[in-house]
Scaffold this active site. Sequence first.
Site, PDB file in Angstrom:
ATOM      1  N   HIS A 286     -18.389  25.544  14.172  1.00 18.97           N
ATOM      2  CA  HIS A 286     -19.472  26.302  14.798  1.00 18.97           C
ATOM      3  C   HIS A 286     -20.398  25.400  15.607  1.00 18.97           C
ATOM      4  O   HIS A 286     -20.989  25.855  16.584  1.00 18.97           O
ATOM      5  CB  HIS A 286     -20.255  27.081  13.743  1.00 18.97           C
TER       6      HIS A 286
ATOM      7  N   HIS B  21      -8.924  32.788  19.946  1.00 18.47           N
ATOM      8  CA  HIS B  21      -9.393  31.427  20.201  1.00 18.47           C
ATOM      9  C   HIS B  21      -8.384  30.641  21.037  1.00 18.47           C
ATOM     10  O   HIS B  21      -8.761  29.912  21.966  1.00 18.47           O
ATOM     11  CB  HIS B  21      -9.659  30.699  18.882  1.00 18.47           C
TER      12      HIS B  21
END
Length: 405
Positions: A249, A378
């Site tokens: 993150h 992703h």
Amino acid sequence: MRDPHQPGGAAWRQAEAQRLLEFASRSVLPDGGFGYLDSQGTPDSTRRELWITARMTHVFGLAALAGHPGARDHAAHGVRALIGLFHDPANGGWVESIDSDGTALEVSKTFYGHCFVLLAASTAYAARLSGAEDLLHRAQRVIERHFWDESHGLGVESFSREWTLCEDYRGANSNMHAVEAFTACSDATGEPLWRQRAMSIAERIVGGFTRDHGWRMPEHFSADWSPLLEYNAKQPADKFRPYGTTVGHWLEWSRLLVGLHERGGPAWLLDAATTLFDESVRVGWAADGAPGFVYTLDWEDAVVVAERMHWVQAEAVLAADALYRAAEHEEAAELAEQWWRFLADHFVDTAGGSWHHELGSDLGVSTTVWPGKPDVYHAYQAVVFPDLPLAPAAATALARRGGVA
């Protein structure tokens, strides 16, 4: 100059995009939505997840804008599922999961899921898909009415199906994806309010909480936004709420902060993006002595969950690319070349298709957190975004390139 046919090169990425889409097309369920794919690409038709269907609608929407054959039909298939199957006509919003008959299984309403609906709708709207404008307006209304908390400048986490009970937990992950969805919405519609909300989230999560904790990003919070640093200490490998700080993150935020800066945001965004990137490399790469980014760390930078996630590697190459283009971060460019080779050697599954979603510290396939190969969200973004400007959002950029917007 990178060889275009080597991992990370333009020709390699274009071929990989096509390969990923071919694998992802197996997730299309004839009776609506997209299924969670196992390691061989077989979809689970018994349980359909909102986040999977929304993310795959977004992916195929991008692919349609890029001119991939068949992608437009798949994206339209996703829009129909979001308008119909997952939508809760009695209460508004979208349920989290449904069974093969369309009966709701998980009936809570989450900010995470609704942000992906907004992202899918924004991409579909940019692609001028039938029903996309209606879906986009519905998603905007639900988020504004229920999830957006103007008093904190952040989104709340989840509600009961009837919107009567609000969970007393707040999360950084859902708000991070809100930045992605809100900026995509703003770019697609031209409405600055959504970009301003994205900026508000960045200021609170990164400029506030993360900076205050020495750039170790807190992920979990109480209802009044007090950090809960020991949350899920006994369940450290939780799929969506793991204990500690999640290195991937930091990298994903680095990319998003660069995007906000490119949209006219203040200078601190680029500085913060650089710091998060540099710290992720310093304490997250090979933190246990083996190559790869570990999943989570505790508050003393010790490894908690050592698995290497494909999405972390994807965000790493994108963050490196963004920082090199926006800030001439030369080391980031050098690392990106190394990381693309690492990704191609270990994550890309040339035999079975797609990318392995999780590896152990021995770089063998692992299922500690994520079994199977659920989606290509992703991975597809990783191979497509380097060919696009850092802003606007990918769908808007592709639409402008193709003369749609």
